[in-house]
Design a protein around this motif. Sequence first.
Motif, mmCIF file in Angstrom:
data_model
loop_
_atom_site.group_PDB
_atom_site.id
_atom_site.type_symbol
_atom_site.label_atom_id
_atom_site.label_comp_id
_atom_site.label_asym_id
_atom_site.label_seq_id
_atom_site.Cartn_x
_atom_site.Cartn_y
_atom_site.Cartn_z
ATOM 1 N N GLN A 240 0.830 -1.205 0.000
ATOM 2 C CA GLN A 240 0.000 0.000 0.000
ATOM 3 C C GLN A 240 0.865 1.256 0.000
ATOM 4 O O GLN A 240 0.560 2.246 -0.668
ATOM 5 N N ALA A 241 1.953 1.195 0.756
ATOM 6 C CA ALA A 241 2.869 2.342 0.787
ATOM 7 C C ALA A 241 3.533 2.541 -0.572
ATOM 8 O O ALA A 241 3.708 3.681 -1.032
ATOM 9 N N TYR A 242 3.907 1.450 -1.242
ATOM 10 C CA TYR A 242 4.492 1.557 -2.577
ATOM 11 C C TYR A 242 3.488 2.157 -3.561
ATOM 12 O O TYR A 242 3.846 2.968 -4.428
ATOM 13 N N ALA A 243 2.226 1.744 -3.465
ATOM 14 C CA ALA A 243 1.205 2.271 -4.371
ATOM 15 C C ALA A 243 1.036 3.776 -4.186
ATOM 16 O O ALA A 243 0.871 4.523 -5.163
ATOM 17 N N ALA A 244 1.103 4.229 -2.936
ATOM 18 C CA ALA A 244 0.994 5.667 -2.680
ATOM 19 C C ALA A 244 2.177 6.422 -3.290
ATOM 20 O O ALA A 244 2.020 7.524 -3.846
ATOM 21 N N LEU A 245 3.355 5.835 -3.204
ATOM 22 C CA LEU A 245 4.534 6.462 -3.803
ATOM 23 C C LEU A 245 4.438 6.480 -5.322
ATOM 24 O O LEU A 245 4.810 7.460 -5.972
ATOM 25 N N ALA A 246 3.928 5.395 -5.902
ATOM 26 C CA ALA A 246 3.748 5.345 -7.358
ATOM 27 C C ALA A 246 2.791 6.432 -7.820
ATOM 28 O O ALA A 246 3.013 7.111 -8.834
ATOM 29 N N GLU A 247 1.710 6.625 -7.060
ATOM 30 C CA GLU A 247 0.741 7.662 -7.401
ATOM 31 C C GLU A 247 1.387 9.043 -7.328
ATOM 32 O O GLU A 247 1.137 9.913 -8.174
ATOM 33 N N LYS A 248 2.220 9.246 -6.340
ATOM 34 C CA LYS A 248 2.891 10.540 -6.175
ATOM 35 C C LYS A 248 3.828 10.825 -7.348
ATOM 36 O O LYS A 248 3.831 11.937 -7.905
ATOM 37 N N LEU A 249 4.630 9.843 -7.758
ATOM 38 C CA LEU A 249 5.568 10.041 -8.861
ATOM 39 C C LEU A 249 4.833 10.315 -10.165
ATOM 40 O O LEU A 249 5.278 11.133 -10.982
ATOM 41 N N GLN A 250 3.709 9.634 -10.375
ATOM 42 C CA GLN A 250 2.930 9.859 -11.589
ATOM 43 C C GLN A 250 2.264 11.235 -11.553
ATOM 44 O O GLN A 250 2.268 11.967 -12.551
ATOM 45 N N LYS A 251 1.711 11.613 -10.409
ATOM 46 C CA LYS A 251 1.015 12.896 -10.297
ATOM 47 C C LYS A 251 1.975 14.059 -10.500
ATOM 48 O O LYS A 251 1.629 15.070 -11.126
ATOM 49 N N GLU A 252 3.208 13.927 -9.971
ATOM 50 C CA GLU A 252 4.198 14.994 -10.108
ATOM 51 C C GLU A 252 4.901 14.961 -11.466
ATOM 52 O O GLU A 252 5.708 15.841 -11.753
ATOM 53 N N ALA A 253 4.593 13.940 -12.283
ATOM 54 C CA ALA A 253 5.298 13.755 -13.557
ATOM 55 C C ALA A 253 6.803 13.799 -13.327
ATOM 56 O O ALA A 253 7.551 14.491 -14.025
ATOM 57 N N ALA A 254 7.241 13.053 -12.307
ATOM 58 C CA ALA A 254 8.674 12.991 -12.011
ATOM 59 C C ALA A 254 9.449 12.583 -13.259
ATOM 60 O O ALA A 254 10.563 13.041 -13.505
ATOM 61 N N SER A 255 8.856 11.730 -14.052
ATOM 62 C CA SER A 255 9.261 11.420 -15.411
ATOM 63 C C SER A 255 8.008 10.916 -16.121
ATOM 64 O O SER A 255 6.953 10.758 -15.492
ATOM 65 N N ILE A 256 8.119 10.627 -17.401
ATOM 66 C CA ILE A 256 6.945 10.206 -18.169
ATOM 67 C C ILE A 256 6.983 8.697 -18.328
ATOM 68 O O ILE A 256 7.823 8.156 -19.070
ATOM 69 N N PHE A 257 6.111 7.999 -17.610
ATOM 70 C CA PHE A 257 6.050 6.544 -17.684
ATOM 71 C C PHE A 257 5.239 6.169 -18.921
ATOM 72 O O PHE A 257 4.032 6.382 -18.984
ATOM 73 N N LEU A 258 5.922 5.628 -19.924
ATOM 74 C CA LEU A 258 5.329 5.453 -21.250
ATOM 75 C C LEU A 258 4.522 4.166 -21.382
ATOM 76 O O LEU A 258 3.378 4.195 -21.827
ATOM 77 N N LEU A 259 5.142 3.035 -21.044
ATOM 78 C CA LEU A 259 4.419 1.771 -21.184
ATOM 79 C C LEU A 259 5.013 0.699 -20.299
ATOM 80 O O LEU A 259 6.197 0.760 -19.930
ATOM 81 N N HIS A 260 4.184 -0.276 -19.974
ATOM 82 C CA HIS A 260 4.598 -1.465 -19.243
ATOM 83 C C HIS A 260 4.748 -2.577 -20.270
ATOM 84 O O HIS A 260 3.820 -2.897 -21.014
ATOM 85 N N GLU A 261 5.939 -3.164 -20.303
ATOM 86 C CA GLU A 261 6.352 -3.992 -21.426
ATOM 87 C C GLU A 261 5.891 -5.445 -21.333
ATOM 88 O O GLU A 261 5.528 -5.938 -20.258
ATOM 89 N N GLN A 262 5.930 -6.103 -22.480
ATOM 90 C CA GLN A 262 5.845 -7.552 -22.566
ATOM 91 C C GLN A 262 7.148 -8.051 -23.181
ATOM 92 O O GLN A 262 7.886 -7.292 -23.798
ATOM 93 N N ALA A 263 7.423 -9.347 -23.008
ATOM 94 C CA ALA A 263 8.704 -9.891 -23.467
ATOM 95 C C ALA A 263 8.474 -11.145 -24.302
ATOM 96 O O ALA A 263 8.283 -12.227 -23.748
#
Length: 512
Positions: free
Chosen positions: A461-484
């Motif tokens: 839950q704490a990680y999810a909150a941090l992920a939301e913060k990084l996305q909201k602040e546009a700390a960088s632009i997360f483009l896509l989640h990959e497949q292999a």
Amino acid sequence: MTRLRWASGIALVALTSTACGMGGGGDDTTTQTGSGGGHLVYDEQFGPAAAWALETNDAHSLSRAGCLETLLRYNSEGELEPMLATEWTQTDAKTWEFTLRDGVTFQDGTPMDGEAVAGALTHLLEVEVPARAFNPDVVSGVKAVDEATVQITTPAADPLVPLRVASPNSGILAPKAYDGKQIDIKGTCTGPFTVTDEAPAQSLSLERNEDYWGGEVSLESAEVRFVVDGAARATQVQTGEAQISKSLPVANLSTLEGDDNVEVVEGPVARTTVMLLNNSRPPFDDPLVRQAIQYAVDTQAIVDGIYEGAGSPGVGPFGPDTPWAPEAAEPVAVDLDEARDLLDQAGVDPESLTIELMAYNDRPEFGDLAAVIQDQLSQLGVTVKIRSGEYTSMEPDMLSGDFDAALLSRGYLVDVADPGGYLLSDWTCEAGYNISHYCDPATDQEIKDAVAIEDVDGRNQAYAALAEKLQKEAASIFLLHEQAPWGVQAEVKGFEPHPLDYYVLTAGLGVS
């Protein structure tokens, strides 16, 4: 061609491996599925870049080659289990003890005992640039309690220690491996395969370890080829020149259509492609500018056009189906009017904004990806100049902060099978791999507090909150989640892609 989708164990790894490690572990059994004998060629995407220094990604290549082993390992279901250690116990808040497997020898015949293991892990702590998984910031020291027991101490309570020693970066080699200026991998591993020859930057030749502690090794020999060109990897698995090829470019999968001798195995991996923005200098030191760029990048178009649907639009650092993504997380929708408004608030004229975007050609799709981003941002009035080259030539500028923006494919569980390792190494102020140069003391503390949470659900839950913060602040632009996508010849038996990409050549792998 047959296409198979494999069920990712990503979430299972992070949830159950930590819980398993807390109370210790039992012994494991080895299941052999190969046919006995035979030779197999495996195409790797990247060759060793640091003379097999285990603190680098070279350790992962050596692990996939079936040579390097660790104290603990992950099975294909994502469960932490014994490997070179059979039991692990947290004796107090800052101390862990590992009981070594009895009777294991290195391939040169020397015993794998407490002194050898402590020496290998101590070497890892003393290198100039330690591994993100195992370094002096998170490990105080390693010592041999006796021949069969190794003790690891930490500067603070750390529930991730069992995950750290399962990382290939924490692999164990014989003492002689560390005697020279470079790591010696011939005869110094404990795995099912031993290196007999190396053609630098081209290939490894391996033979089965007749005295492997895990039992009979099915293949007689194997070769790992380092083939950077994705089209070449696809061609080699189609012609049978290689039996397994890693990370096939989506654009080349159509060449395998109609070939009954090849299976393409694909599925999600713990890896996100991101456009890193240099937070340490203008214009990206202003969150309004970063958010404007975020609103101008069409991630769905990137997934559909460049990756042909093999992935999902970025919702933050972690994939949407993981326990670390915020509930109902969605990608940012394109909104050029909002982007212009944000730039206006920041006092930035988009027509005056020129960005250099670094796109390393080790990932062949990055050339097209950079061109698409260039076009998308031009609709906002922003000029993008693309700089191409090999990753190794760009990394010094990225780490020093001498860049505007850069594309990066980053595995967020590759160092430690818990997002805490990635958050500490990439998103804290003084972290060694903080390429975005994002620095917020409050976030630093939030990350450190999250990693220290022993309850897995609470930590997630704490990680999810941090992920939301990084996305909201546009700390960088997360483009896509990959497949292999993997290419596998039909004659191969006993192969399944590992959810963390740790293992390929195993004792049970065979050919018919």
